[in-house]
Design a protein around this motif. Structure first.
Motif, short mmCIF file in Angstrom:
data_model
loop_
_atom_site.label_atom_id
_atom_site.label_comp_id
_atom_site.label_asym_id
_atom_site.label_seq_id
_atom_site.Cartn_x
_atom_site.Cartn_y
_atom_site.Cartn_z
N HIS A 230 -6.80 5.96 -12.99
CA HIS A 230 -5.54 6.63 -13.33
C HIS A 230 -5.32 6.64 -14.85
O HIS A 230 -4.95 7.65 -15.43
CB HIS A 230 -4.42 5.86 -12.63
N TYR B 160 -12.94 -9.15 -11.06
CA TYR B 160 -13.00 -7.85 -11.72
C TYR B 160 -11.72 -7.48 -12.47
O TYR B 160 -11.79 -7.02 -13.61
CB TYR B 160 -13.40 -6.74 -10.74
N LEU C 123 -6.12 8.56 -3.14
CA LEU C 123 -5.54 8.66 -4.48
C LEU C 123 -6.63 8.64 -5.55
O LEU C 123 -6.59 9.37 -6.52
CB LEU C 123 -4.55 7.51 -4.74
N ASN D 184 -6.96 -5.46 3.87
CA ASN D 184 -6.37 -4.14 3.66
C ASN D 184 -7.11 -3.43 2.53
O ASN D 184 -7.31 -4.03 1.46
CB ASN D 184 -4.88 -4.28 3.32
N ILE E 1 1.61 4.46 -2.79
CA ILE E 1 1.39 5.87 -2.48
C ILE E 1 2.66 6.69 -2.72
O ILE E 1 2.63 7.76 -3.35
CB ILE E 1 0.94 6.03 -1.00
N PHE F 299 -6.26 -1.59 0.39
CA PHE F 299 -5.51 -1.63 -0.86
C PHE F 299 -6.08 -2.65 -1.85
O PHE F 299 -6.24 -2.36 -3.03
CB PHE F 299 -4.06 -1.99 -0.53
N TYR F 300 -6.41 -3.85 -1.35
CA TYR F 300 -6.84 -4.91 -2.27
C TYR F 300 -8.26 -4.71 -2.76
O TYR F 300 -8.65 -5.23 -3.80
CB TYR F 300 -6.66 -6.28 -1.60
N TYR F 301 -9.06 -3.96 -2.01
CA TYR F 301 -10.41 -3.66 -2.48
C TYR F 301 -10.40 -2.60 -3.59
O TYR F 301 -11.29 -2.59 -4.44
CB TYR F 301 -11.26 -3.10 -1.33
N GLY G 75 -4.62 7.20 2.07
CA GLY G 75 -4.54 5.81 1.66
C GLY G 75 -5.02 5.72 0.22
O GLY G 75 -5.21 6.76 -0.44
N ILE G 76 -5.26 4.53 -0.24
CA ILE G 76 -5.59 4.33 -1.65
C ILE G 76 -6.85 5.10 -2.06
O ILE G 76 -6.93 5.62 -3.18
CB ILE G 76 -5.74 2.81 -1.95
N TYR H 187 -7.31 -1.08 -5.28
CA TYR H 187 -6.18 -0.78 -6.15
C TYR H 187 -6.46 -1.02 -7.64
O TYR H 187 -6.13 -0.17 -8.47
CB TYR H 187 -4.92 -1.53 -5.72
N PRO H 188 -7.07 -2.14 -8.02
CA PRO H 188 -7.35 -2.32 -9.46
C PRO H 188 -8.23 -1.20 -10.03
O PRO H 188 -7.97 -0.70 -11.11
CB PRO H 188 -8.05 -3.68 -9.52
N TYR I 119 3.39 7.13 -6.45
CA TYR I 119 2.41 8.08 -7.01
C TYR I 119 2.84 9.51 -6.71
O TYR I 119 2.87 10.37 -7.60
CB TYR I 119 1.07 7.75 -6.36
N HIS J 65 0.83 -1.20 0.00
CA HIS J 65 0.00 0.00 0.00
C HIS J 65 0.88 1.26 0.00
O HIS J 65 0.69 2.18 -0.81
CB HIS J 65 -0.87 -0.04 1.26
N SER K 171 -15.03 1.00 -13.77
CA SER K 171 -14.16 1.17 -12.60
C SER K 171 -14.31 2.56 -12.00
O SER K 171 -14.26 2.73 -10.78
CB SER K 171 -12.69 0.97 -13.00
N PHE L 174 -8.41 1.83 -8.85
CA PHE L 174 -7.58 3.03 -8.87
C PHE L 174 -6.76 3.09 -10.16
O PHE L 174 -6.71 4.13 -10.83
CB PHE L 174 -6.65 3.07 -7.65
N GLN L 175 -6.13 1.99 -10.51
CA GLN L 175 -5.28 2.02 -11.69
C GLN L 175 -6.09 2.31 -12.94
O GLN L 175 -5.64 3.01 -13.85
CB GLN L 175 -4.50 0.70 -11.83
N ASP L 176 -7.30 1.76 -13.01
CA ASP L 176 -8.14 2.03 -14.18
C ASP L 176 -8.50 3.52 -14.25
O ASP L 176 -8.45 4.13 -15.33
CB ASP L 176 -9.42 1.19 -14.12
#
Lengths: 479, 479, 479
Positions: free
Chosen positions: C68, B61, C126, C55, A252, C57-59, C122-123, C61-62, A255, A248, C235, C64-66
């Protein structure tokens, strides 16, 4: 130099021999790790994997795919900026990476993942193989346009070995932390590539100088590479970090560093131009230096402002490098660095290594908590007596070892690549796709309004051009 | 053939009618499945979903998004290689996929996901709909450049039905394993498309031969498609596998197969060229055959070296197909296969089906563990008496059924598409965007230094070209 | 207007000052949140995070990247359709987004994430920063080609503040639901941008009219942006929804709405063209309106058919807007909207806000279950007395507040941007990269067969063009 560039036998043989070797070695050595194996083993139950959600696959797969995109689209398209070398940039990068990941699975496997005489692979191995290949992509940037695909394969073969040895020394012997690879990937890859290109120095390269540049659309293609590298770099630096907060935090920090880096790259690019204009080369490359610069420290408690500071200076030094250092390296040190990897990976790689060492040396239980500090740096077992200062010292050793490996390895590999029978192009044919590719005839790539088209077709037969196609040509402006 | 290609009423009507039908059918039939529904149902508690992390969404997903990119960017841009058909390639692919996924949600829903007279959809349905549409994209590659968007919609309408019937026969009646769709997606899609293009044979297609080729930049656009297909194929083959080790294994095997395939494609491409030069067509297409070839077996205990072997041969046969088979099919069998889908999806699809059958037939409890074998192949209930040999036999039946469905379906749909009122282009207008698109006037797409621009504008008035734009034109080389 | 466009001091100063301010403010304020911090805190144990898989993050992050990718590649490449403004489109978007995300982390942090006088990130922060920047990208689309990068930075600075204030009012004071940002991102961003471009009205913009258009390849580059926006929009709308079914449902609804929108956009585009031809502008833009239109309601129990209906009408109204409204806005209201953001974000944003209000107002415990309804809308604590009708009413207030903020803020920021010393281009230099970029000399971007090349080089010396390059130029058709 008028070497034979017809690769009709050499390239197929190289590819087929290497691939057959891969098949045999994979057959002998490579097996699935427990999380990818169909067995419902006692081991699996003992490790208490109560739910599939704890399968390593779900922790790492999204990051893996992002890293994969960086290697193939990121590096591949970043190098398409040359206006007549786009096929080779993206095609040879594709070839080297496809071979490299297989070879890296074996080499890294032998060093790190042997179990019962087999290499045990899972998703983390795929990421590490991509990492190893990323360092080859970096080095490829230095020799881009001046080597044949056979040379590319040979370089990949040796560099993967050297990378794996270096990585083993750093991670296993020196107990270095380097999740994002500032040392193992970027510093090693950059100085290896620079050494190779130094050995392959071409005094008459200016004969193809007119091809060593971009056109409008090739710069846009390169921006595809830049952006995918930039966007997915947080995944790169966090992909193999420990589960949870390390991963995590690494995302960050990366980024933040990258964002800062864009602003300082733009600032210096404009400030160093007489008319204040921006240079695409800087935007395409220097904006990425922030990702390299936090490679080692990204998963540490660098703090967001620490990441911003790293990105801030990486952007500045990288852009300065493009303006002042690259010409100096070429004219004085005879290092012809096509993509400027010294500015994007070399300098920021060293910055990143030092930042990592300092961040480790000044780590405190206040920042990490007592358990966190012990857990993160692994100060247990034989490392129980280590302090953060010891860790910092070993981080510096890691940097020095990487540089030494890169220089020594680069000299040896460079000399091998200088042998005259690998099909390398003549000086006047560098940066030219047509040497190794069937390049489509021009159809002018542009669209004519019907009226114009009609007049062209009726009134202007063009000698030695296939019927129906029309080619824009240069003619005197004054009839 | 001088048919009317003005689609002013036909295309809007087709789109609106289909979309209204979708709205009505979705209104009557489609509901959320339990993991996407806001109810805190007893069922949810009974299924013991203690944590949101067990929601199917998080398992699938990321893979879904990768598959989505393959369908829209992968297939879309792969087909932009034609220098005057980029708008149609990416645009019609967009149109057919957007319609196809809705229609597939319904068709596949009726066959597989009905509950209380409603179709219950969740993330897995979205992936399966994308899969179904991928087979339409494959078929579209065969007829690319020769059909109108209305024909594309009609083909999609029927192919989605046929796909769903075939899939139902294979997965539910023959109990076939085909997670990556070597049979259901690639073999079916390819031979369906080839049959359609055979029925639509155009004897005078050479009238637009000069447009059936690439230019430099169109080949680079196509590489965007190639790379996104290549990189995300591990997600494709693992997207609907069982949670945990199956999904993990499928990704590893596909990664290996694709890597091997690149090397053998490059080898054969160079070996078959007089000067040893590489052909972009092979790099764009044959490098992907490894993904098709492990479609069925990817989630089985194929072993990494097994995957390499599959990729090895797929690369070879696919490239050979482009060099020898495509011209033969066109001249002798009157099959005009624009994108060479026979080489990328047809042959590798059959290879993949056979590999799957053999891998299943020779599966053993040594490889899978006893529980693993029963669990993976579902040898329970009415399949309790099955052996792996039975499974292998049924896998072969699955291939034969897919081929039969593709041929029969292709003939019927081809005949429907031959009706003269769908707005298809004349032979001399194939592969031409301007038939269906407002194409921008050329601004020469290139950049003039100011000095040149000035001289051009001052000294050379060009008749019938809008002011301020300058058009490169063909003129005799010798005044 | 012959303003000085040399930004040599202004752009570097702006970038460096802003970045130094970011470093200082991050140093004072920004810290990691608990899921990204190395401490093994009591808090962490108390919150019962038994496994790293929980965490955050795992919920996220994917997703988030999309998101981004949508901000940097999606918006960046969508705007490359202008044939001489590709560098600026993708480059300035890069610059504004890189600055904007840092500034948004601070602004949104102060409003929502302060803990012990620190902003805890945190994520999810972002993602929210990317969201905030997306609204700036929207506004940038209106002024594209007419502003300097310094103006872009200034606009970003103020818009991020206004966005954060508006978001705070909507989410925290009015308790509005707006996960996909129909109100906060799209409506606000669009009407803010339109107001700014109105204030910056240029009566003589037709002097650069010939540059305000696309060429063949620039339209294909723009399609890269379109498709990544389209594919990743599920996403976007689900990225910050509650875990589990909300996130799942938001993705499904967005997928459905976007699919429907493609068909109706194509239908109207063809129907409104005399020859029934499609217009790339509509395909690039209107097909995305469905994503905007379900922004607010995506996570509600809108039902898949509800999503189809929303997409259906968004496609129609958006395309109609491009055909009829944009010319009207320009000629009558003096709003020069380069990218047509009113059609892609303005109208669909308002539709989405209204759809959200209606869907909330008519929500029932039948649809959500009693617990689901309370849980989803948060009808607890001080909201215990609320009915769904109250919620719907407040949703409408949210829309009105967003419009008011956009208009007022747009006027103020527009007036600031009108000051004459920001380096804005003259009317005749709008839509022109060369004002702010070193643009590569043309090498004709095309490939000549060797024979032609030889004749050109031998027989036709071209005055004032660098040696070795050949430039296509316009000459009279009749010698």
């Amino acid at each position: 130099m008028a070497w034979n560039t017809n690769l009709r036998w050499r390239l197929p043989l190289a590819c087929l021999l290497l691939e057959v070797a891969m098949v045999v070695l994979f057959g002998v050595f490579v097996r699935y790790d427990i999380d990818a194996d169909a067995h419902w083993s006692a081991e699996k139950i003992r490790r208490n994997i109560s739910s599939d959600v704890e399968n390593e696959f779900y922790y790492r797969y999204p990051s893996f795919q992002d890293v994969h995109v960086m290697v193939f689209v990121g590096f591949g398209f970043l190098m398409t900026f040359l206006h007549r070398y786009g096929f080779s940039a993206v095609g040879f990068n594709f070839l080297l990476a496809a071979f490299g990941i297989q070879w890296a699975l074996l080499m890294q496997g032998w060093f790190h993942h042997v179990q019962d005489r087999h290499i045990i692979i899972g998703i983390e191995n795929l990421i590490n193989a991509d990492f190893c290949v990323a360092s080859v992509c970096v080095a490829f940037g230095a020799v881009l346009g001046k080597v044949s695909p056979v040379q590319v394969l040979i370089m990949t073969f040796f560099q993967v070995i050297l990378f794996s040895v270096n990585e083993f020394i750093l991670l296993n012997l020196l107990e270095v932390k380097d999740a994002g690879g500032s040392m193992t990937i970027h510093t090693f890859g950059a100085y290896f590539g620079l050494t190779v290109t130094r050995i392959l120095y071409r005094p008459n390269l200016d004969q193809s100088k007119n091809r060593e540049s971009s056109v409008y659309h090739s710069d846009l293609f390169a921006m595809i590479g830049t952006l995918f590298l930039w966007m997915y770099w947080p995944s790169f630096n966090s992909a193999v970090s420990s589960h949870g907060d390390s991963q995590h935090r690494a995302a960050i920090n990366t980024y933040c560093s990258l964002a800062a880096c864009v602003l300082t790259s733009v600032a210096i690019s404009s400030a160093l131009n007489k008319k204040g204009k921006l240079d695409m080369v800087h935007i395409q490359n220097a904006t990425l230096a922030g990702g390299v610069g936090v490679g080692t420290a990204a998963e540490m408690m660098l703090m967001p402002y620490g990441a911003l500071i790293v990105g801030f200076f990486c952007g500045i030094f990288s852009t300065l490098g493009f303006v002042y250092l690259t010409p100096f390296l070429e004219s004085r040190l005879r290092i012809q660095d096509t993509c400027g990897i010294h500015n994007l990976h070399g300098i920021p790689g060293i910055i990143g290594s030092v930042v990592g060492a300092v961040t480790a040396a000044y780590a405190s239980s206040e920042q990490y908590g007592q358990e966190g500090l012990v857990h993160y740096f692994g100060f247990q077992g034989f490392k129980e007596s280590w302090t953060t200062k010891t860790q910092g010292k070993f981080q510096v050793f890691g940097l020095l070892v990487s540089l030494a490996m890169a220089l020594m390895g680069g000299i040896i590999v460079g000399l091998i690549l200088r042998l005259p029978f690998w099909g390398q192009p003549a000086d006047e044919n560098c940066f030219e796709d047509a040497v190794y590719w069937e390049v489509p005839e021009d159809k002018s790539s542009v669209y004519f309004p019907d009226t114009v088209k009609a007049s062209i077709q009726s009134s202007t037969p063009v000698p030695s051009i296939p019927m129906g196609s029309s080619v824009p040509i240069a003619v005197p402006l004054v009839p």
